[in-house]
Scaffold this motif. Structure first.
Motif, mmCIF file in Angstrom:
data_model
loop_
_atom_site.group_PDB
_atom_site.id
_atom_site.type_symbol
_atom_site.label_atom_id
_atom_site.label_comp_id
_atom_site.label_asym_id
_atom_site.label_seq_id
_atom_site.Cartn_x
_atom_site.Cartn_y
_atom_site.Cartn_z
ATOM 1 N N GLY A 26 -70.970 -27.728 27.369
ATOM 2 C CA GLY A 26 -70.580 -27.375 26.008
ATOM 3 C C GLY A 26 -71.169 -26.077 25.498
ATOM 4 N N GLU A 27 -71.834 -25.329 26.372
ATOM 5 C CA GLU A 27 -72.453 -24.070 25.938
ATOM 6 C C GLU A 27 -71.378 -23.050 25.578
ATOM 7 O OE1 GLU A 27 -75.040 -20.555 28.051
ATOM 8 O OE2 GLU A 27 -75.458 -22.635 28.639
ATOM 9 N N LEU A 28 -71.546 -22.411 24.400
ATOM 10 C CA LEU A 28 -70.547 -21.468 23.886
ATOM 11 C C LEU A 28 -70.486 -20.206 24.741
ATOM 12 C CD1 LEU A 28 -68.528 -20.964 21.564
ATOM 13 C CD2 LEU A 28 -70.409 -19.840 20.332
ATOM 14 N N ARG A 29 -69.276 -19.781 25.099
ATOM 15 C CA ARG A 29 -69.086 -18.576 25.889
ATOM 16 C C ARG A 29 -68.396 -17.459 25.093
ATOM 17 N NH1 ARG A 29 -68.896 -19.420 31.522
ATOM 18 N NH2 ARG A 29 -68.332 -17.220 31.652
ATOM 19 N N ARG A 30 -67.336 -17.791 24.360
ATOM 20 C CA ARG A 30 -66.571 -16.783 23.624
ATOM 21 C C ARG A 30 -66.055 -17.378 22.318
ATOM 22 N NH1 ARG A 30 -68.421 -14.322 27.211
ATOM 23 N NH2 ARG A 30 -67.448 -13.343 29.030
ATOM 24 N N VAL A 31 -65.906 -16.508 21.318
ATOM 25 C CA VAL A 31 -65.219 -16.873 20.074
ATOM 26 C C VAL A 31 -63.961 -16.020 19.996
ATOM 27 C CG1 VAL A 31 -65.351 -17.001 17.559
ATOM 28 C CG2 VAL A 31 -67.396 -17.464 18.938
ATOM 29 N N LEU A 32 -62.807 -16.669 19.826
ATOM 30 C CA LEU A 32 -61.528 -15.961 19.799
ATOM 31 C C LEU A 32 -61.095 -15.793 18.347
ATOM 32 C CD1 LEU A 32 -59.736 -17.897 22.707
ATOM 33 C CD2 LEU A 32 -61.222 -15.895 22.847
ATOM 34 N N GLU A 33 -61.220 -14.569 17.847
ATOM 35 C CA GLU A 33 -60.962 -14.306 16.428
ATOM 36 C C GLU A 33 -59.727 -13.436 16.270
ATOM 37 O OE1 GLU A 33 -65.195 -14.327 14.208
ATOM 38 O OE2 GLU A 33 -64.964 -12.691 15.671
ATOM 39 N N GLY A 34 -58.841 -13.826 15.336
ATOM 40 C CA GLY A 34 -57.636 -13.034 15.112
ATOM 41 C C GLY A 34 -56.565 -13.774 14.342
ATOM 42 N N HIS A 35 -56.527 -15.093 14.457
ATOM 43 C CA HIS A 35 -55.573 -15.871 13.663
ATOM 44 C C HIS A 35 -56.021 -15.897 12.199
ATOM 45 C CE1 HIS A 35 -52.655 -17.618 16.426
ATOM 46 N NE2 HIS A 35 -53.618 -17.827 17.299
ATOM 47 N N VAL A 36 -55.046 -15.946 11.303
ATOM 48 C CA VAL A 36 -55.311 -16.187 9.888
ATOM 49 C C VAL A 36 -54.995 -17.665 9.642
ATOM 50 C CG1 VAL A 36 -54.780 -15.479 7.528
ATOM 51 C CG2 VAL A 36 -54.518 -13.843 9.411
ATOM 52 N N PHE A 37 -55.859 -18.379 8.949
ATOM 53 C CA PHE A 37 -55.710 -19.821 8.717
ATOM 54 C C PHE A 37 -55.978 -20.610 10.011
ATOM 55 C CE2 PHE A 37 -52.323 -17.839 5.936
ATOM 56 C CZ PHE A 37 -53.157 -17.701 4.839
ATOM 57 N N ASP A 38 -55.607 -21.895 9.974
ATOM 58 C CA ASP A 38 -55.959 -22.803 11.071
ATOM 59 C C ASP A 38 -55.215 -22.481 12.367
ATOM 60 O OD1 ASP A 38 -57.596 -24.110 9.359
ATOM 61 O OD2 ASP A 38 -56.497 -26.006 9.317
ATOM 62 N N VAL A 39 -55.905 -22.686 13.485
ATOM 63 C CA VAL A 39 -55.278 -22.648 14.810
ATOM 64 C C VAL A 39 -54.897 -24.086 15.165
ATOM 65 C CG1 VAL A 39 -55.565 -22.030 17.231
ATOM 66 C CG2 VAL A 39 -56.722 -20.681 15.469
#
Length: 426
Positions: free
Chosen positions: A158-171
């Motif tokens: 469960g170790e965090l590798r990446r955060v994917l940022e770019g959507h507006v509102f919920d994915v």
């Protein structure tokens, strides 16, 4: 085959004059649906029974009869670390190890094996996790949350590798391409995005839907993808040119789930009215299944865009999946799981009903399937087993999505946890 319930509809033979595309009504009411007597157990039973005289409740819910309540009591811990457990009257402990317990209720001819999580990941998201997937190699997970984030993490810990940022509102939905190196996502901003799992960059954005995207499917190796939206349309996209190849269906009703499957040779998918684009890759001999909000389950030829059948269920369809080249499953808001044969879709092969909670996800698994519901239940049905395998731990929080890799099963839940189960623990 072990069938949780079997509702055989023999009174509606397939009419040869029935035109493709006309709605096929499901039998109304529940007269033909036999419900199993599901066993339930305290969600944290594995922890509760680890100590001397520890107790956990269990129950059996026979349809139309009073619920039978009972308890499990730990009589001590063996040298191998496995508790010695006895059940109260009416229940029998058939087998137990550190992570699983097999219980039966002879009076109701009910039997279930309960599997506790091998490990739980609590630090990936801060709020409800709405979707997850595991990469083809089993090394990475991707998940989306109502906290607005989408993250890639190490599947082992469960170790965090990446955060994917770019959507507006919920994915709303996220899944790996077959390569395991690229992620497809769809959000309430009506956009589809393709991401690199290696550096978190967004490499493609698809625009064209007028409403939030609720589900996606990948065609073959991923040159093309399909999306289903609140705007009532299903679209086919060309990933290489980030272009829409066409609206495959316009339903006039929200499309909650989509699935693509290879069709058996006996199924007539129809012929395209015009020559398919050379940018369509792998769409021939494929079926597209659409789970719709208006209680309809729609099947089309992916390349031909021609209707194969339209089936009317008991409530809104939330999810769907193919089991084979002609068998499929679809789940409704009122708790029904329909198994249909595309070659004769007017009458369901069987209807499975455990509770009135919404069926939220369905996944083909070995020679059966995994289903999750809005009451926290998640279970495996397999042909060669005479009992159910229940994945415990979620209590009453909805389990939104299930993903598998080899002998590991991952679930995501409203309680913000990802749970990993080991089938070897059975």
């Amino acid at each position: 085959m072990y069938s949780l319930v079997a509702s055989q509809y023999r009174s509606r033979p397939q009419s040869l004059s029935q035109p493709f595309g006309d709605p096929l009504p499901a039998k109304s009411g529940r007269g033909g649906v036999k419900m199993a007597a599901p066993l339930r157990i305290q969600s944290d039973w594995a922890q509760a029974l680890r100590k001397d005289e520890g107790e956990a409740w269990l129950s059996c819910h026979p349809p139309g009869k009073p619920t039978l309540y009972g308890s499990l009591t730990c009589q001590g811990i063996g040298q191998d670390g496995i508790p010695e457990v006895t059940a109260s009257e009416g229940f029998i402990v058939n087998e137990i190890n550190k992570k699983s317990i097999h219980i039966s209720c002879p009076k109701e001819n009910a039997s279930s094996k309960f599997l506790a999580p091998y490990t739980t990941f609590s630090r990936i998201h801060s709020k409800s996790i709405t979707c997850l997937d595991i990469s083809s190699g089993g090394g990475l997970g991707v998940s989306s949350s109502t906290d607005g984030s989408m993250k890639i993490w190490q599947a082992s810990n469960g170790e965090l590798r990446r955060v994917l940022e770019g959507h507006v509102f919920d994915v709303n939905c996220c899944r790996f391409f077959p390569s395991g190196l690229v992620v497809l996502s769809g959000g309430m901003d009506a956009q589809l995005k393709i991401w690199s799992a290696e550096d978190a960059s967004c490499v493609v954005t698809f625009k064209g839907h007028k409403g939030g995207i609720l589900d996606t499917a990948i065609v073959d190796r991923g040159r093309n993808v399909v999306s289903g939206s609140r705007d009532g349309t299903a679209r086919l996209w060309d990933c290489g040119r980030s272009a829409c190849l066409g609206v495959i269906a316009d339903c006039g009703s929200s499309i909650n789930g989509v699935a693509v499957g290879a069709a058996d040779n006996s199924i007539n998918l129809g012929s395209p009215e015009q020559m398919p684009s050379e940018r369509e890759v792998g769409t021939e001999s494929k079926m597209l299944l659409l789970a719709r909000e208006d209680k309809k389950l729609q099947c089309l030829g992916l390349q031909s865009r021609q209707p194969v059948f339209l089936f009317v269920g008991s409530d809104a369809f939330n999810c769907c999946t193919f089991l084979s080249g002609f068998l499929l499953l679809a789940g409704t808001q009122d708790g029904n799981i329909y198994q249909l044969d595309v070659r004769s879709p007017r009458a369901p092969v069987q209807v499975i009903h455990r509770s009135g909670a919404p069926v939220l996800s369905l996944l083909s698994f070995r020679d059966g399937f995994i289903a999750s519901q809005g009451d926290g239940s998640c279970f495996i049905v397999q042909q060669d087993l005479d009992y159910l395998i229940e994945l415990t731990g979620a209590d009453c929080d909805p389990v939104f999505k299930v993903a598998t890799w080899e002998k590991q099963i991952y679930t995501c839940c409203r309680d913000g946890l990802v749970r990993r189960y080991q089938l070897s623990d059975l």
